[in-house]
Design a protein around this motif. Structure first.
Motif, PDB file in Angstrom:
ATOM      1  N   VAL A  71       0.848  -1.194   0.000  1.00  0.00           N
ATOM      2  CA  VAL A  71       0.000   0.000   0.000  1.00  0.00           C
ATOM      3  C   VAL A  71       0.877   1.236   0.000  1.00  0.00           C
ATOM      4  CG1 VAL A  71      -1.765   1.293   1.263  1.00  0.00           C
ATOM      5  CG2 VAL A  71      -1.838  -1.194   1.232  1.00  0.00           C
ATOM      6  N   SER A  72       0.503   2.204  -0.812  1.00  0.00           N
ATOM      7  CA  SER A  72       1.226   3.477  -0.864  1.00  0.00           C
ATOM      8  C   SER A  72       0.223   4.620  -0.891  1.00  0.00           C
ATOM      9  CB  SER A  72       2.112   3.530  -2.117  1.00  0.00           C
ATOM     10  OG  SER A  72       1.308   3.543  -3.295  1.00  0.00           O
ATOM     11  N   ARG A  74       0.078   6.841  -3.069  1.00  0.00           N
ATOM     12  CA  ARG A  74      -0.357   6.982  -4.463  1.00  0.00           C
ATOM     13  C   ARG A  74      -1.568   6.084  -4.733  1.00  0.00           C
ATOM     14  NH1 ARG A  74       0.879   4.410  -9.379  1.00  0.00           N
ATOM     15  NH2 ARG A  74       0.827   5.794 -11.192  1.00  0.00           N
ATOM     16  N   ARG A  75      -1.559   4.904  -4.132  1.00  0.00           N
ATOM     17  CA  ARG A  75      -2.677   3.978  -4.317  1.00  0.00           C
ATOM     18  C   ARG A  75      -3.967   4.572  -3.751  1.00  0.00           C
ATOM     19  NH1 ARG A  75      -2.375  -2.495  -3.427  1.00  0.00           N
ATOM     20  NH2 ARG A  75      -4.516  -2.991  -3.930  1.00  0.00           N
ATOM     21  N   TYR A  78      -5.317   7.242  -6.173  1.00  0.00           N
ATOM     22  CA  TYR A  78      -6.011   6.669  -7.326  1.00  0.00           C
ATOM     23  C   TYR A  78      -7.383   6.125  -6.930  1.00  0.00           C
ATOM     24  CZ  TYR A  78      -2.748   7.105 -11.166  1.00  0.00           C
ATOM     25  OH  TYR A  78      -1.995   7.614 -12.183  1.00  0.00           O
ATOM     26  N   THR A  79      -7.461   5.518  -5.762  1.00  0.00           N
ATOM     27  CA  THR A  79      -8.753   5.006  -5.298  1.00  0.00           C
ATOM     28  C   THR A  79      -9.745   6.152  -5.123  1.00  0.00           C
ATOM     29  OG1 THR A  79      -7.693   3.159  -4.147  1.00  0.00           O
ATOM     30  CG2 THR A  79      -9.920   3.739  -3.467  1.00  0.00           C
TER      31      THR A  79
END
Length: 246
Positions: A71-72, A74-75, A78-79
């Motif tokens: 998990v980052s 950035r993720r 985007y979500t």
């Protein structure tokens, strides 16, 4: 998030910072307060390490691989962006929510998820399948390799066609087969099952609903299943390809 904002307001009141300069996840520097508010904002590396520690302690694992989920920040972005787009938010709203200075990059979020596409044809489904990771089961050569081999009730059929695979669950399931099966981890599709027929049927039904009522949210109810079915078609085709002699 509201609670976090209020907590930060209370905590940082003693610094005299203007409210718009207060960091959402702030920290003091060497135990002291600095005049430059940018020093209070953690870097991406610091946020990344905190996320790594948090999810490692929670032992969150991928539904598909069973491995620990990476998990980052950035993720999360985007979500958030794709969920706003799926909910019908305008590009201006998405840009503001993601703190973008303009809308030039918002299209990446709008176009990222199959659930928000107005049209999905076979070519699109096949290209999106490897990225979506909607198929969670395991492809088997034939019924003899199934977990419930020999149990005729484990066979999963699509209308009047031949079986598409086997159910590997020993518990009761009231889900509609085979639509719900392609996104189920207990599904064991057969290598030579008529998966393309199922895919074509799902696409045709999606198009019929979209044409009849014009509502993508209703027509796209089975989008994840379509993508999962496309992945099964793709993986089966790869398995059937003759391997070059080494």
């Amino acid at each position: 998030m509201v609670a976090q904002v209020e907590e930060q307001r209370r905590r940082w009141a003693i610094t005299g910072l203007a409210e718009h300069d207060i960091p959402l996840f702030g920290q003091s520097v060497n135990g002291s307060w600095l005049e430059n508010s940018l020093h209070y904002h953690p870097t991406t590396e610091i946020i990344g390490r905190k996320l790594d520690r948090l999810f490692a302690s929670l032992d969150v694992r991928s539904e598909r691989t069973g491995e620990r989920l990476h998990v980052s920040s950035r993720r999360f972005r985007y979500t958030k962006g794709t969920r706003l787009a799926a909910a019908g938010a305008t590009t201006l709203v998405i840009a503001e929510a993601l703190d973008h200075s303009d809308t030039s990059c918002v299209t990446y979020y709008v176009e990222a998820v199959p659930a928000i596409l107005e049209r999905i044809d076979k070519a699109v489904a096949m290209s999106l399948a490897p990225m979506a990771q909607a198929f969670l089961g395991q492809i088997i050569e034939n019924e003899a390799q199934a977990l419930r081999a020999g149990d005729l009730t484990s066979r999963i059929r699509a209308a009047a066609s031949s079986p598409v695979g086997s159910c590997g669950s020993f518990g009761f399931c009231g889900a509609m087969a085979p639509v719900a099966c392609y996104t189920c981890r207990s599904f064991q599709p057969w290598l030579d099952g008529p998966h393309e027929e199922v895919l074509e049927s799902l696409l045709a039904e999606r198009e019929r609903i979209l044409t009849a009522i014009g509502d993508t949210s209703v027509a796209g109810a089975n989008d994840r299943t379509i993508i999962a079915c496309a992945e099964v078609v793709r993986l089966c085709a790869e398995r059937r390809e003759p391997k070059d002699d080494v």
